[in-house]
Scaffold this motif. Structure first.
Motif, PDB file in Angstrom:
ATOM      1  N   GLY A 141      -3.006  53.609  -9.218  1.00  0.00           N
ATOM      2  CA  GLY A 141      -2.504  54.960  -9.447  1.00  0.00           C
ATOM      3  C   GLY A 141      -1.657  54.998 -10.708  1.00  0.00           C
ATOM      4  O   GLY A 141      -0.749  54.181 -10.868  1.00  0.00           O
ATOM      5  N   VAL A 142      -1.952  55.935 -11.590  1.00  0.00           N
ATOM      6  CA  VAL A 142      -1.202  56.074 -12.845  1.00  0.00           C
ATOM      7  C   VAL A 142      -0.679  57.508 -12.921  1.00  0.00           C
ATOM      8  O   VAL A 142      -1.461  58.458 -12.846  1.00  0.00           O
ATOM      9  N   SER A 143       0.621  57.679 -13.081  1.00  0.00           N
ATOM     10  CA  SER A 143       1.230  59.005 -13.046  1.00  0.00           C
ATOM     11  C   SER A 143       1.660  59.472 -14.431  1.00  0.00           C
ATOM     12  O   SER A 143       1.743  58.687 -15.382  1.00  0.00           O
ATOM     13  N   THR A 144       1.940  60.764 -14.530  1.00  0.00           N
ATOM     14  CA  THR A 144       2.451  61.443 -15.726  1.00  0.00           C
ATOM     15  C   THR A 144       1.651  61.088 -16.981  1.00  0.00           C
ATOM     16  O   THR A 144       2.197  60.728 -18.020  1.00  0.00           O
ATOM     17  N   VAL A 145       0.336  61.228 -16.894  1.00  0.00           N
ATOM     18  CA  VAL A 145      -0.548  60.842 -17.994  1.00  0.00           C
ATOM     19  C   VAL A 145      -0.644  61.975 -19.025  1.00  0.00           C
ATOM     20  O   VAL A 145      -0.888  63.133 -18.673  1.00  0.00           O
ATOM     21  N   VAL A 146      -0.459  61.622 -20.303  1.00  0.00           N
ATOM     22  CA  VAL A 146      -0.521  62.602 -21.387  1.00  0.00           C
ATOM     23  C   VAL A 146      -1.628  62.289 -22.393  1.00  0.00           C
ATOM     24  O   VAL A 146      -1.850  63.061 -23.335  1.00  0.00           O
ATOM     25  N   ALA A 147      -2.314  61.155 -22.233  1.00  0.00           N
ATOM     26  CA  ALA A 147      -3.469  60.838 -23.073  1.00  0.00           C
ATOM     27  C   ALA A 147      -4.461  60.067 -22.227  1.00  0.00           C
ATOM     28  O   ALA A 147      -4.075  59.191 -21.437  1.00  0.00           O
ATOM     29  N   PHE A 148      -5.753  60.390 -22.377  1.00  0.00           N
ATOM     30  CA  PHE A 148      -6.788  59.894 -21.464  1.00  0.00           C
ATOM     31  C   PHE A 148      -8.019  59.505 -22.264  1.00  0.00           C
ATOM     32  O   PHE A 148      -8.525  60.276 -23.079  1.00  0.00           O
ATOM     33  N   SER A 149      -8.493  58.288 -22.022  1.00  0.00           N
ATOM     34  CA  SER A 149      -9.723  57.836 -22.665  1.00  0.00           C
ATOM     35  C   SER A 149     -10.522  57.015 -21.673  1.00  0.00           C
ATOM     36  O   SER A 149      -9.974  56.149 -20.980  1.00  0.00           O
ATOM     37  N   LEU A 150     -11.825  57.285 -21.588  1.00  0.00           N
ATOM     38  CA  LEU A 150     -12.735  56.570 -20.690  1.00  0.00           C
ATOM     39  C   LEU A 150     -13.822  55.905 -21.514  1.00  0.00           C
ATOM     40  O   LEU A 150     -14.498  56.562 -22.318  1.00  0.00           O
ATOM     41  N   ALA A 151     -13.982  54.592 -21.321  1.00  0.00           N
ATOM     42  CA  ALA A 151     -15.043  53.866 -22.026  1.00  0.00           C
ATOM     43  C   ALA A 151     -15.414  52.632 -21.218  1.00  0.00           C
ATOM     44  O   ALA A 151     -14.533  51.890 -20.755  1.00  0.00           O
ATOM     45  N   ASP A 152     -16.725  52.434 -21.027  1.00  0.00           N
ATOM     46  CA  ASP A 152     -17.237  51.241 -20.349  1.00  0.00           C
ATOM     47  C   ASP A 152     -16.604  51.033 -18.967  1.00  0.00           C
ATOM     48  O   ASP A 152     -16.289  49.913 -18.567  1.00  0.00           O
ATOM     49  N   GLY A 153     -16.410  52.136 -18.251  1.00  0.00           N
ATOM     50  CA  GLY A 153     -15.892  52.041 -16.894  1.00  0.00           C
ATOM     51  C   GLY A 153     -14.417  51.718 -16.795  1.00  0.00           C
ATOM     52  O   GLY A 153     -13.927  51.376 -15.713  1.00  0.00           O
ATOM     53  N   ARG A 154     -13.677  51.849 -17.897  1.00  0.00           N
ATOM     54  CA  ARG A 154     -12.243  51.583 -17.889  1.00  0.00           C
ATOM     55  C   ARG A 154     -11.494  52.768 -18.482  1.00  0.00           C
ATOM     56  O   ARG A 154     -11.990  53.460 -19.376  1.00  0.00           O
ATOM     57  N   LEU A 155     -10.294  52.966 -17.980  1.00  0.00           N
ATOM     58  CA  LEU A 155      -9.435  54.030 -18.479  1.00  0.00           C
ATOM     59  C   LEU A 155      -8.359  53.442 -19.387  1.00  0.00           C
ATOM     60  O   LEU A 155      -7.722  52.440 -19.040  1.00  0.00           O
ATOM     61  N   GLU A 156      -8.169  54.070 -20.538  1.00  0.00           N
ATOM     62  CA  GLU A 156      -7.045  53.771 -21.423  1.00  0.00           C
ATOM     63  C   GLU A 156      -6.146  55.005 -21.386  1.00  0.00           C
ATOM     64  O   GLU A 156      -6.552  56.086 -21.833  1.00  0.00           O
ATOM     65  N   LEU A 157      -4.947  54.849 -20.876  1.00  0.00           N
ATOM     66  CA  LEU A 157      -4.071  55.985 -20.622  1.00  0.00           C
ATOM     67  C   LEU A 157      -2.721  55.803 -21.307  1.00  0.00           C
ATOM     68  O   LEU A 157      -2.295  54.685 -21.583  1.00  0.00           O
ATOM     69  N   ARG A 158      -2.069  56.947 -21.534  1.00  0.00           N
ATOM     70  CA  ARG A 158      -0.687  56.917 -21.999  1.00  0.00           C
ATOM     71  C   ARG A 158       0.147  57.748 -21.042  1.00  0.00           C
ATOM     72  O   ARG A 158      -0.197  58.901 -20.736  1.00  0.00           O
ATOM     73  N   ARG A 159       1.230  57.147 -20.570  1.00  0.00           N
ATOM     74  CA  ARG A 159       2.147  57.820 -19.640  1.00  0.00           C
ATOM     75  C   ARG A 159       3.386  58.284 -20.384  1.00  0.00           C
ATOM     76  O   ARG A 159       3.863  57.624 -21.295  1.00  0.00           O
ATOM     77  N   GLU A 160       3.923  59.426 -19.949  1.00  0.00           N
ATOM     78  CA  GLU A 160       5.189  59.903 -20.497  1.00  0.00           C
ATOM     79  C   GLU A 160       6.318  59.431 -19.589  1.00  0.00           C
ATOM     80  O   GLU A 160       6.342  59.731 -18.397  1.00  0.00           O
TER      81      GLU A 160
END
Length: 257
Positions: A141-160
């Motif tokens: 679980g990842v909260s307060t996400v302000v940037a979202f990227s999906l590639a090759d079945g993985r999420l690259e996220l940025r949290r505030e």
């Protein structure tokens, strides 16, 4: 790819609120209703993922009385594929653990790859439901996400984080993500899509079928903050202001000389 988006219907925050007769929630009469603002970002992100991968299927879920179907229909008009209404006239009395429990119970055997929620609701503001869903389903679980990227079945996220700090987080799927303001720009439903939404599937699930956890907390009383007197601004030289402040504190409190 299967996506679940959880949304809530809340009053317009410009409404004039009154405490309900039982003092445990606000009076819902004469209020205008809308989709929770944070949830709009979750719906938009789900649609963006669908546009990216091409074969995603989006289910939008909301809990509440019959009127929440109107908010579900807005999400359908924004691009979700089907709606699920968990019919619960007592939703305002449910604490976050119960709300999360109902969502998790519905989702448990559906094999969703991604579950999106708003960071919090505008009326209750607990910020707990999304992360509790992740815990109950044993998912990242990842909260307060302000940037979202999906590639090759993985999420690259940025949290505030506090103070405007951004943290980078990566995780595989399936996962639960709670969306913060600014993640994207939610679209307005177009008239053709509003008409299409009327033909999309909207099923109703009884609350007894998904409410499997007992409440662990309850609201004892809801009330407006007490009005307090205005502040006093002291001007002058530092030594003079300090003396006046000490005098006031002696008169107004139990401060000793």
């Amino acid at each position: 790819m299967k996506i679940l988006v959880c949304i809530k219907q809340v009053p317009d925050m410009e409404s004039k609120f009154k405490v309900a007769a039982d003092s445990r929630w606000y009076d819902t009469a004469d209020l205008a209703w809308r989709m929770n603002e944070y949830d709009e970002f979750a719906v938009e992100q789900a649609v963006l993922v669908k546009e990216q991968v091409g074969d995603a299927d989006i289910t939008v879920l909301s809990i509440g009385p019959d009127k929440v179907k109107e908010t579900i229909k807005k999400a359908l008009a924004m691009g979700c594929d089907r709606g699920v209404h968990i019919a619960d006239d007592e939703v305002s009395s449910r604490e976050p653990f119960q709300i999360a429990g109902m969502i998790a119970e519905y989702a448990r055997d559906k094999n969703f790859d991604l579950i999106l929620t708003g960071m919090q609701s505008q009326d209750r503001g607990s910020g707990q439901v999304g992360i509790l869903v992740a815990e109950l389903l044993d998912l990242p679980g990842v909260s307060t996400v302000v940037a979202f990227s999906l590639a090759d079945g993985r999420l690259e996220l940025r949290r505030e984080l506090e103070g405007g700090v951004k943290a980078r987080v990566a995780t595989g799927l399936p996962a639960v993500v709670t969306c913060q303001l600014g993640l994207n720009n939610p679209r307005y439903p177009t008239l053709p899509n509003i008409m299409k939404a009327k033909k999309k599937e909207l099923i109703t699930v009884g609350v007894a079928d998904v409410l499997k956890v007992e409440a662990r907390q309850q609201t004892a009383k809801l009330y407006f903050p007490e009005k307090k007197g205005g502040g006093l601004i002291l001007e002058g030289e530092p030594a003079e202001v300090a003396d006046r402040l000490i005098t006031i504190l002696k008169e107004k409190t139990a401060v000793l000389a």
